[in-house]
Design a protein around this motif. Structure first.
Motif, PDB file in Angstrom:
ATOM      1  N   PHE A  32      -2.836   5.658 -10.930  1.00 55.81           N
ATOM      2  CA  PHE A  32      -3.528   6.502 -10.248  1.00 55.81           C
ATOM      3  C   PHE A  32      -4.058   5.527  -8.796  1.00 55.81           C
ATOM      4  O   PHE A  32      -5.399   5.348  -8.865  1.00 55.81           O
ATOM      5  CB  PHE A  32      -3.990   8.301 -10.569  1.00 55.81           C
ATOM      6  CG  PHE A  32      -3.055   8.471 -11.270  1.00 55.81           C
ATOM      7  CD1 PHE A  32      -2.730   9.512 -11.019  1.00 55.81           C
ATOM      8  CD2 PHE A  32      -3.020   8.046 -12.981  1.00 55.81           C
ATOM      9  CE1 PHE A  32      -1.713  10.572 -11.661  1.00 55.81           C
ATOM     10  CE2 PHE A  32      -2.272   8.846 -13.744  1.00 55.81           C
ATOM     11  CZ  PHE A  32      -1.551   9.744 -13.378  1.00 55.81           C
ATOM     12  N   ALA A  33      -3.871   6.136  -7.271  1.00 52.24           N
ATOM     13  CA  ALA A  33      -4.615   5.541  -6.517  1.00 52.24           C
ATOM     14  C   ALA A  33      -4.750   6.705  -5.736  1.00 52.24           C
ATOM     15  O   ALA A  33      -4.249   7.301  -5.154  1.00 52.24           O
ATOM     16  CB  ALA A  33      -3.733   4.452  -6.215  1.00 52.24           C
ATOM     17  N   LEU A  34      -6.086   6.644  -4.783  1.00 50.24           N
ATOM     18  CA  LEU A  34      -6.614   7.915  -4.182  1.00 50.24           C
ATOM     19  C   LEU A  34      -6.371   6.841  -2.778  1.00 50.24           C
ATOM     20  O   LEU A  34      -7.608   5.725  -2.918  1.00 50.24           O
ATOM     21  CB  LEU A  34      -8.063   7.602  -4.401  1.00 50.24           C
ATOM     22  CG  LEU A  34      -8.915   8.990  -3.766  1.00 50.24           C
ATOM     23  CD1 LEU A  34      -7.962  10.524  -3.868  1.00 50.24           C
ATOM     24  CD2 LEU A  34      -9.713   9.098  -3.890  1.00 50.24           C
ATOM     25  N   GLY A  35      -6.407   7.475  -1.491  1.00 52.61           N
ATOM     26  CA  GLY A  35      -6.527   6.645  -1.181  1.00 52.61           C
ATOM     27  C   GLY A  35      -6.254   7.463   0.683  1.00 52.61           C
ATOM     28  O   GLY A  35      -6.613   8.844   0.643  1.00 52.61           O
ATOM     29  N   GLU A  36      -7.065   6.666   1.368  1.00 51.37           N
ATOM     30  CA  GLU A  36      -7.213   7.767   3.195  1.00 51.37           C
ATOM     31  C   GLU A  36      -6.484   7.318   3.835  1.00 51.37           C
ATOM     32  O   GLU A  36      -5.346   6.520   3.810  1.00 51.37           O
ATOM     33  CB  GLU A  36      -8.562   6.720   3.500  1.00 51.37           C
ATOM     34  CG  GLU A  36      -9.027   7.397   4.795  1.00 51.37           C
ATOM     35  CD  GLU A  36     -10.134   6.389   5.354  1.00 51.37           C
ATOM     36  OE1 GLU A  36      -9.796   6.772   6.802  1.00 51.37           O
ATOM     37  OE2 GLU A  36     -10.631   5.545   5.319  1.00 51.37           O
ATOM     38  N   SER A  37      -5.372   8.789   4.192  1.00 56.38           N
ATOM     39  CA  SER A  37      -4.302   8.810   4.610  1.00 56.38           C
ATOM     40  C   SER A  37      -4.382   8.620   7.125  1.00 56.38           C
ATOM     41  O   SER A  37      -5.641   8.946   6.586  1.00 56.38           O
ATOM     42  CB  SER A  37      -3.674  10.274   4.557  1.00 56.38           C
ATOM     43  OG  SER A  37      -4.468  11.404   5.379  1.00 56.38           O
ATOM     44  N   ARG A  38      -3.086   8.365   7.038  1.00 54.51           N
ATOM     45  CA  ARG A  38      -3.417   7.975   8.231  1.00 54.51           C
ATOM     46  C   ARG A  38      -3.389   9.363   9.327  1.00 54.51           C
ATOM     47  O   ARG A  38      -3.900   9.395  10.034  1.00 54.51           O
ATOM     48  CB  ARG A  38      -1.984   7.313   8.928  1.00 54.51           C
ATOM     49  CG  ARG A  38      -1.741   6.165   8.182  1.00 54.51           C
ATOM     50  CD  ARG A  38      -0.929   6.000   9.149  1.00 54.51           C
ATOM     51  NE  ARG A  38       0.528   4.922   7.633  1.00 54.51           N
ATOM     52  CZ  ARG A  38      -0.583   3.571   8.382  1.00 54.51           C
ATOM     53  NH1 ARG A  38      -2.146   3.178   8.440  1.00 54.51           N
ATOM     54  NH2 ARG A  38       0.324   2.204   7.410  1.00 54.51           N
ATOM     55  N   VAL A  80       1.141  -1.556   0.288  1.00 56.37           N
ATOM     56  CA  VAL A  80       0.024  -0.112  -0.217  1.00 56.37           C
ATOM     57  C   VAL A  80       1.038   0.976  -0.164  1.00 56.37           C
ATOM     58  O   VAL A  80       1.999   1.499   0.808  1.00 56.37           O
ATOM     59  CB  VAL A  80      -0.747  -0.062   1.532  1.00 56.37           C
ATOM     60  CG1 VAL A  80      -1.517   1.218   1.926  1.00 56.37           C
ATOM     61  CG2 VAL A  80      -1.998  -1.620   1.276  1.00 56.37           C
ATOM     62  N   PRO A  81       0.238   2.620  -0.567  1.00 57.96           N
ATOM     63  CA  PRO A  81       1.350   3.224  -0.175  1.00 57.96           C
ATOM     64  C   PRO A  81       1.632   3.934   1.153  1.00 57.96           C
ATOM     65  O   PRO A  81       0.765   3.364   1.913  1.00 57.96           O
ATOM     66  CB  PRO A  81       0.321   5.106  -1.396  1.00 57.96           C
ATOM     67  CG  PRO A  81       0.234   3.245  -2.174  1.00 57.96           C
ATOM     68  CD  PRO A  81      -0.493   2.453  -1.565  1.00 57.96           C
ATOM     69  N   ALA A  82       3.021   3.882   1.628  1.00 57.92           N
ATOM     70  CA  ALA A  82       2.867   4.665   2.775  1.00 57.92           C
ATOM     71  C   ALA A  82       2.270   5.516   2.738  1.00 57.92           C
ATOM     72  O   ALA A  82       1.568   6.469   1.979  1.00 57.92           O
ATOM     73  CB  ALA A  82       4.774   5.057   2.679  1.00 57.92           C
ATOM     74  N   GLY A  83       1.495   5.841   4.117  1.00 63.37           N
ATOM     75  CA  GLY A  83       0.678   6.902   4.761  1.00 63.37           C
ATOM     76  C   GLY A  83      -1.022   6.542   4.291  1.00 63.37           C
ATOM     77  O   GLY A  83      -1.321   7.191   5.252  1.00 63.37           O
TER      78      GLY A  83
END
Length: 193
Positions: A170-176, A152-155
């Motif tokens: 392009f991946a949209l992720g919920e950040s920590r 998973v992308p970092a953070g």
């Protein structure tokens, strides 16, 4: 006052549609609960997945052919939410995932692990296939025949969606730390910035 409104009403009146005007869309007779259906495209095929158990494919839009995997999936809104496609391949299911590599003609059990009620978002770029299901990332370098654990992308807590464009993922992720961040990978999902 009515005398002032009446001329205005005549000016803005909409003429009735003539019988020569028709819609460019026509009903193709697909019997599914279309309010809760999902259409995915895989190669030349379009596959429709309905919450009433309907699973059918078409190549020209005029005839939908029922697919045999529907009996194994059953009638479930989750099947609709857990359907994705890339290139000629289709994934259907949340708990047991079935894959088609021929645009929906035939299905087999997928090499992807159970996504625990989540759907896989699958993208393909640079000869690699990357599948996201929340915190779980799986990658394939052989067109989806086998998968291994990816990163998973970092953070990022969860990847919510992903797309490809210009050979990049392009991946949209919920950040920590809260909120959402957009990550991009130029090497088939091995590293993200």
């Amino acid at each position: 006052m009515l005398a002032r409104i009446l001329p205005l009403a005549l000016i803005v009146a909409v003429p009735a549609l003539s019988s020569a005007q028709t819609s460019a869309f026509e009903h193709v007779g697909l019997s599914t609960n279309l309010a809760h259906a999902r259409l995915v495209r895989a190669g030349p095929s379009i596959v429709a997945v309905g919450t009433d158990g309907t699973l059918a494919r078409t190549e020209d839009g005029s005839v939908f052919t029922p697919l045999d995997v529907a009996s194994r999936l059953g009638s479930s809104p989750m099947a609709v939410n857990c359907t994705s496609a890339w290139e000629n391949s289709i994934l259907i299911g949340c708990f047991t995932t079935y894959m088609s590599e021929d645009g929906g003609h035939t299905f087999r059990a997928s090499p992807l692990p159970e996504a625990h009620g989540m759907g896989w978002t699958v993208v393909s770029a640079g000869g690699h296939v990357v599948a996201f299901a929340g915190r779980m990332v799986m990658t394939s370098s052989d067109g989806g025949r086998t998968f291994r654990r990816g990163t998973v992308p970092a953070g990022v807590v969860d990847v919510t969606t992903a797309v490809t464009a210009g050979g990049k993922i392009f991946a949209l992720g919920e950040s920590r730390s809260g909120g959402h961040l957009l990550y991009v990978s130029s090497d088939g999902g091995r590293r993200y910035t």
